[in-house]
Structure formats: C-alpha cells, structure tokens
Scaffold this motif. Structure first.
Motif, PDB file in Angstrom:
ATOM      1  N   TRP A 124       0.835  -1.204   0.000  1.00 18.23           N
ATOM      2  CA  TRP A 124       0.000   0.000   0.000  1.00 18.23           C
ATOM      3  C   TRP A 124       0.871   1.256   0.000  1.00 18.23           C
ATOM      4  O   TRP A 124       0.656   2.180  -0.788  1.00 18.23           O
ATOM      5  CB  TRP A 124      -0.916  -0.057   1.206  1.00 18.23           C
ATOM      6  CG  TRP A 124      -1.673   1.183   1.560  1.00 18.23           C
ATOM      7  CD1 TRP A 124      -1.428   2.007   2.612  1.00 18.23           C
ATOM      8  CD2 TRP A 124      -2.840   1.707   0.913  1.00 18.23           C
ATOM      9  NE1 TRP A 124      -2.360   3.016   2.661  1.00 18.23           N
ATOM     10  CE2 TRP A 124      -3.238   2.860   1.626  1.00 18.23           C
ATOM     11  CE3 TRP A 124      -3.589   1.327  -0.197  1.00 18.23           C
ATOM     12  CZ2 TRP A 124      -4.339   3.635   1.266  1.00 18.23           C
ATOM     13  CZ3 TRP A 124      -4.689   2.093  -0.565  1.00 18.23           C
ATOM     14  CH2 TRP A 124      -5.057   3.232   0.150  1.00 18.23           C
ATOM     15  N   HIS A 125       1.867   1.279   0.872  1.00 16.52           N
ATOM     16  CA  HIS A 125       2.749   2.444   0.960  1.00 16.52           C
ATOM     17  C   HIS A 125       3.555   2.632  -0.323  1.00 16.52           C
ATOM     18  O   HIS A 125       3.668   3.753  -0.839  1.00 16.52           O
ATOM     19  CB  HIS A 125       3.693   2.290   2.156  1.00 16.52           C
ATOM     20  CG  HIS A 125       2.987   2.316   3.472  1.00 16.52           C
ATOM     21  ND1 HIS A 125       3.548   1.821   4.634  1.00 16.52           N
ATOM     22  CD2 HIS A 125       1.752   2.765   3.818  1.00 16.52           C
ATOM     23  CE1 HIS A 125       2.701   1.972   5.631  1.00 16.52           C
ATOM     24  NE2 HIS A 125       1.601   2.534   5.167  1.00 16.52           N
ATOM     25  N   VAL A 126       4.103   1.536  -0.838  1.00 23.92           N
ATOM     26  CA  VAL A 126       4.919   1.630  -2.051  1.00 23.92           C
ATOM     27  C   VAL A 126       4.060   2.060  -3.245  1.00 23.92           C
ATOM     28  O   VAL A 126       4.458   2.926  -4.043  1.00 23.92           O
ATOM     29  CB  VAL A 126       5.606   0.282  -2.327  1.00 23.92           C
ATOM     30  CG1 VAL A 126       6.309   0.311  -3.685  1.00 23.92           C
ATOM     31  CG2 VAL A 126       6.604  -0.047  -1.223  1.00 23.92           C
ATOM     32  N   SER A 127       2.872   1.474  -3.366  1.00 25.32           N
ATOM     33  CA  SER A 127       1.992   1.800  -4.496  1.00 25.32           C
ATOM     34  C   SER A 127       1.558   3.259  -4.452  1.00 25.32           C
ATOM     35  O   SER A 127       1.545   3.952  -5.484  1.00 25.32           O
ATOM     36  CB  SER A 127       0.769   0.883  -4.494  1.00 25.32           C
ATOM     37  OG  SER A 127       1.148  -0.473  -4.584  1.00 25.32           O
ATOM     38  N   LEU A 128       1.184   3.746  -3.265  1.00 26.41           N
ATOM     39  CA  LEU A 128       0.792   5.149  -3.140  1.00 26.41           C
ATOM     40  C   LEU A 128       1.962   6.072  -3.459  1.00 26.41           C
ATOM     41  O   LEU A 128       1.782   7.117  -4.102  1.00 26.41           O
ATOM     42  CB  LEU A 128       0.272   5.429  -1.731  1.00 26.41           C
ATOM     43  CG  LEU A 128      -1.153   4.989  -1.420  1.00 26.41           C
ATOM     44  CD1 LEU A 128      -1.524   5.373   0.007  1.00 26.41           C
ATOM     45  CD2 LEU A 128      -2.156   5.594  -2.402  1.00 26.41           C
ATOM     46  N   ALA A 129       3.155   5.696  -3.008  1.00 25.02           N
ATOM     47  CA  ALA A 129       4.328   6.522  -3.294  1.00 25.02           C
ATOM     48  C   ALA A 129       4.596   6.593  -4.800  1.00 25.02           C
ATOM     49  O   ALA A 129       4.895   7.671  -5.337  1.00 25.02           O
ATOM     50  CB  ALA A 129       5.546   5.969  -2.559  1.00 25.02           C
ATOM     51  N   VAL A 130       4.460   5.465  -5.489  1.00 23.12           N
ATOM     52  CA  VAL A 130       4.669   5.451  -6.939  1.00 23.12           C
ATOM     53  C   VAL A 130       3.599   6.280  -7.638  1.00 23.12           C
ATOM     54  O   VAL A 130       3.895   7.086  -8.540  1.00 23.12           O
ATOM     55  CB  VAL A 130       4.677   4.003  -7.462  1.00 23.12           C
ATOM     56  CG1 VAL A 130       4.686   3.978  -8.991  1.00 23.12           C
ATOM     57  CG2 VAL A 130       5.878   3.242  -6.918  1.00 23.12           C
ATOM     58  N   LEU A 131       2.324   6.100  -7.243  1.00 23.46           N
ATOM     59  CA  LEU A 131       1.243   6.874  -7.844  1.00 23.46           C
ATOM     60  C   LEU A 131       1.448   8.368  -7.643  1.00 23.46           C
ATOM     61  O   LEU A 131       1.260   9.171  -8.566  1.00 23.46           O
ATOM     62  CB  LEU A 131      -0.103   6.445  -7.252  1.00 23.46           C
ATOM     63  CG  LEU A 131      -0.768   5.200  -7.816  1.00 23.46           C
ATOM     64  CD1 LEU A 131      -2.068   4.918  -7.082  1.00 23.46           C
ATOM     65  CD2 LEU A 131      -1.038   5.363  -9.311  1.00 23.46           C
ATOM     66  N   CYS A 132       1.822   8.746  -6.429  1.00 27.13           N
ATOM     67  CA  CYS A 132       2.034  10.168  -6.133  1.00 27.13           C
ATOM     68  C   CYS A 132       3.203  10.732  -6.930  1.00 27.13           C
ATOM     69  O   CYS A 132       3.150  11.867  -7.413  1.00 27.13           O
ATOM     70  CB  CYS A 132       2.253  10.365  -4.639  1.00 27.13           C
ATOM     71  SG  CYS A 132       0.779  10.137  -3.627  1.00 27.13           S
ATOM     72  N   ALA A 133       4.271   9.948  -7.076  1.00 25.28           N
ATOM     73  CA  ALA A 133       5.427  10.412  -7.839  1.00 25.28           C
ATOM     74  C   ALA A 133       5.063  10.617  -9.307  1.00 25.28           C
ATOM     75  O   ALA A 133       5.422  11.644  -9.916  1.00 25.28           O
ATOM     76  CB  ALA A 133       6.575   9.410  -7.705  1.00 25.28           C
ATOM     77  N   LEU A 134       4.320   9.653  -9.890  1.00 25.33           N
ATOM     78  CA  LEU A 134       3.903   9.789 -11.284  1.00 25.33           C
ATOM     79  C   LEU A 134       2.951  10.970 -11.454  1.00 25.33           C
ATOM     80  O   LEU A 134       3.075  11.757 -12.406  1.00 25.33           O
ATOM     81  CB  LEU A 134       3.232   8.499 -11.757  1.00 25.33           C
ATOM     82  CG  LEU A 134       4.131   7.261 -11.846  1.00 25.33           C
ATOM     83  CD1 LEU A 134       3.307   6.031 -12.211  1.00 25.33           C
ATOM     84  CD2 LEU A 134       5.247   7.478 -12.856  1.00 25.33           C
ATOM     85  N   ALA A 135       1.991  11.098 -10.522  1.00 26.31           N
ATOM     86  CA  ALA A 135       1.037  12.200 -10.604  1.00 26.31           C
ATOM     87  C   ALA A 135       1.734  13.543 -10.438  1.00 26.31           C
ATOM     88  O   ALA A 135       1.407  14.516 -11.130  1.00 26.31           O
ATOM     89  CB  ALA A 135      -0.048  12.030  -9.539  1.00 26.31           C
ATOM     90  N   LEU A 136       2.699  13.606  -9.522  1.00 26.22           N
ATOM     91  CA  LEU A 136       3.432  14.856  -9.310  1.00 26.22           C
ATOM     92  C   LEU A 136       4.197  15.253 -10.566  1.00 26.22           C
ATOM     93  O   LEU A 136       4.258  16.446 -10.922  1.00 26.22           O
ATOM     94  CB  LEU A 136       4.389  14.701  -8.135  1.00 26.22           C
ATOM     95  CG  LEU A 136       5.203  15.942  -7.745  1.00 26.22           C
ATOM     96  CD1 LEU A 136       4.274  17.078  -7.349  1.00 26.22           C
ATOM     97  CD2 LEU A 136       6.163  15.608  -6.609  1.00 26.22           C
ATOM     98  N   ALA A 137       4.773  14.283 -11.254  1.00 21.22           N
ATOM     99  CA  ALA A 137       5.492  14.581 -12.491  1.00 21.22           C
ATOM    100  C   ALA A 137       4.544  15.146 -13.552  1.00 21.22           C
ATOM    101  O   ALA A 137       4.852  16.141 -14.224  1.00 21.22           O
ATOM    102  CB  ALA A 137       6.184  13.317 -13.007  1.00 21.22           C
ATOM    103  N   VAL A 138       3.352  14.529 -13.694  1.00 21.29           N
ATOM    104  CA  VAL A 138       2.378  15.005 -14.679  1.00 21.29           C
ATOM    105  C   VAL A 138       1.894  16.402 -14.318  1.00 21.29           C
ATOM    106  O   VAL A 138       1.788  17.293 -15.181  1.00 21.29           O
ATOM    107  CB  VAL A 138       1.193  14.019 -14.767  1.00 21.29           C
ATOM    108  CG1 VAL A 138       0.097  14.583 -15.663  1.00 21.29           C
ATOM    109  CG2 VAL A 138       1.654  12.672 -15.290  1.00 21.29           C
ATOM    110  N   VAL A 139       1.582  16.611 -13.039  1.00 23.37           N
ATOM    111  CA  VAL A 139       1.100  17.921 -12.599  1.00 23.37           C
ATOM    112  C   VAL A 139       2.175  18.984 -12.797  1.00 23.37           C
ATOM    113  O   VAL A 139       1.888  20.116 -13.240  1.00 23.37           O
ATOM    114  CB  VAL A 139       0.665  17.864 -11.124  1.00 23.37           C
ATOM    115  CG1 VAL A 139       0.399  19.265 -10.570  1.00 23.37           C
ATOM    116  CG2 VAL A 139      -0.590  17.010 -10.984  1.00 23.37           C
TER     117      VAL A 139
END
Length: 337
Positions: free
Chosen positions: A70-85
């Motif tokens: 859960w922690h790793v998946s959220l961290a990856v999602l947030c990193a990808l989303a932050l890059a797009v944003v």
C-alpha cells in the motif's frame, strides 16, 4: 498523527486525481478543478485498496505485507502524478483551479463553509451511532489481530465453519480502513466512526458542488445557495435511518452512504456533461467503486443504472418523433404569442 492523517487524506487523493485529470485532458486543455481531482483520486485509492484486498482475501497475503505494498503503491502513484502535474503546471498553469472563480459576494460561501465546519465538528466529536447489522469496526480489529484478511469470524474470533459469501468477501472497504489504521496509530472505532465520516461528508459536498457547476455555470450565488440547501437537508434528515441526512451525520463510513452521498451525485454530474468522451473514465470509476464498497447485485449497482437511464434519455432526446413533437409544441407556443 491525526493531523498528519488529515493532511495526507486531503493531499494524496488530490495529487493522484489532478495527475489523472491533467493526463486525460492534455488534448483539450480542460480546467482541473480541486473537487474533481480529489474525488477522482479517492476513487483511485479505493481501487488500489481493492486490489490489495483481493490479494489478501484470495491470495492469502499477510496484512503487514499488504500495508507495505500500500505504501509503495501510493508513493509510486504520487510520484507519477506529481510529475504530470509539474509538467502541466509549467506549460498551462491556468488549467489548475483550486479556489472558486472571483466575483460576487463571499457572504453565501462563508455561510456554507461555517455550516459545513459545524457539521464536520459534530460528526467528529459526537458518539457514533451504531448502524444495524454493521460490523466494520469488528472486521477491522480482526484483520489487525490476525495480520490477515477474513481469517476469523469478526463476531466470534473463531475460524469460519461454513465460509462466507463470495460477493461479501470481495468488498474491500474494510481493508481500506484497515490499511489506514495499520499506517497510523489511531483507534479502529475512532478512525471508522469519527474520522472517515468527515472525509465522506467533504466528498459529498464536492460532488454536489460539481453538479452546481453544470447547473449554474459561473453564478457563485446560485451555487452556494444550492449547497446551503443540501446542508440544510442533511440537518433536517438526520432523524430517520433511511434518509441521506442520517447517512451523512451518523453513518458516513458505510458503503451505502458513500454510494448515496458521493458516487451517485458525482456520476450524475459527469452524465450532465455535453461531451462524454472525456468523462466516461470517471463514470466507469464510479461504477467500479460502488462494486468495491457496497453490496450490490453481482457488482451491478445504482451508479450503472443511473448512467444507463441518462444514456437512454439522451438517445430518446434525439429520436425523430420526439424532435418533431417538440418542434410542433414550440410552433404552437409561438402562434399563441
């Protein structure tokens, strides 16, 4: 820790949803609203928790392992989303809208925000009202005690003798709450019956705000009058268990409450869009999220029914005989004038 939990519950869904909306609307340069982003990100988090729930319920993964994923998946999602944003913000900063548009009096927004704040404090501070047949807190505690998903009966603490319904076993909402409880030292009852209802109440107002955007455009006064009326309905409807006011103020952690307060109005607002090519992913998320959190008939629930009815209405509106009937009615009205 509670303050950190509040912060993450506000920021993580918004970041994930903002990245999703920025990516989906990259060809149209559509505006990314805070309300849309937060709800979409929350639905993505529900989907992620559902995947982990299935791994635990049917793949027999331990809860500690699921928490790490859960922690790793959220961290990856947030990193990808932050890059797009970040990329979108650099080229099209005007696409992100956090605050309402300027103009008009701030009296009505202030009244609405005060009423919403009072409701949030009321929900957070009052003793929880036990919903009939609800064992969410007991289920969460059994998951934490056994370090697994549905390894014992939450009511008896013993292993299941006859098993349990597969459809009930698929529902991943208790696992979502468990992952949050395992990540933060918060009592299970407080998390489920006090913290999460405030989050769901905020999501409900965001969903209804999106409806006001479709109905009233940029008219700030009408938007917040509508939201104030919704808040008053919540207050007036808390006396009966079958009303949305009761669900909002006394049982917002339940799957049915999430469906009625957030998913249905959000799906309705998406269905009101003129160009559905850019909103169908959100509609699909609503249908899938309802199947994950709420007991439905083989996963087919009210969100899907709502969208089918709206789709049929759009098709009927373009039907030849109805168009001719409408034209005759308009001609008749013009002749009488």
């Amino acid at each position: 820790m509670v303050i950190l939990l509040w912060f993450l519950l506000a920021v993580v869904p918004w970041l994930v949803g903002a990245g999703a909306w920025a990516l989906l609307g990259r060809k149209t340069s559509g505006v990314v609203y805070m309300t849309d982003a937060w709800i979409t990100g929350s639905l993505c988090c529900i989907g992620l928790a559902q995947i982990l729930h299935l791994l635990g319920a049917f793949g027999h993964f331990s809860l500690s392992r699921l928490t790490l994923l859960w922690h790793v998946s959220l961290a990856v999602l947030c990193a990808l989303a932050l890059a797009v944003v970040a990329v979108t913000w650099r080229g099209h900063r005007e696409r992100f809208r956090i605050l309402p548009q300027k103009g008009g009096s701030f009296l009505l927004p202030g009244v609405f925000l005060l009423m919403a704040l009072i409701q949030a404090v009321y929900v957070y501070c009052m003793p929880a009202v036990t919903a009939s047949g609800d064992i969410t807190v007991e289920t969460l505690r059994s998951f934490l005690a056994t370090d697994g998903i549905y390894r014992v009966n939450p009511l008896t603490g013993q292993a299941y003798v006859q098993g349990m319904s597969t459809r009930y076993r698929i529902l991943g909402l208790p696992t979502l709450y468990t992952l949050l409880a395992a990540s933060f030292p918060v009592d299970a009852a407080v998390l489920v019956q006090n913290l999460m209802p405030v989050v769901v109440l905020a999501g409900a107002y965001m969903a209804y705000y999106r409806i006001t955007r479709r109905l009233f455009g940029s008219d700030l006064r009408k938007k917040y009058l509508f939201l104030i009326l919704v808040g008053m309905i919540f207050w007036c409807g808390e006396g009966a268990a079958w009303l949305d006011g009761y669900a909002a103020l006394h049982g917002a952690w339940l799957g049915t409450s999430i469906r009625n307060l957030v998913l249905l109005p959000y799906a309705l607002s998406l269905g009101l869009e003129r160009d559905l090519r850019h909103t169908w992913p959100g509609m699909a998320l609503c249908v899938l999220a309802e199947a994950c959190v709420c007991w439905t008939f083989n996963g087919l629930g009210m969100c899907l029914l709502l969208l089918i009815v709206m789709g049929a209405g759009y098709k009927a509106a373009g039907w030849g005989p109805l168009l001719r009937l409408r034209a005759r009615l308009l001609e008749g009205e013009g002749g009488r004038r």
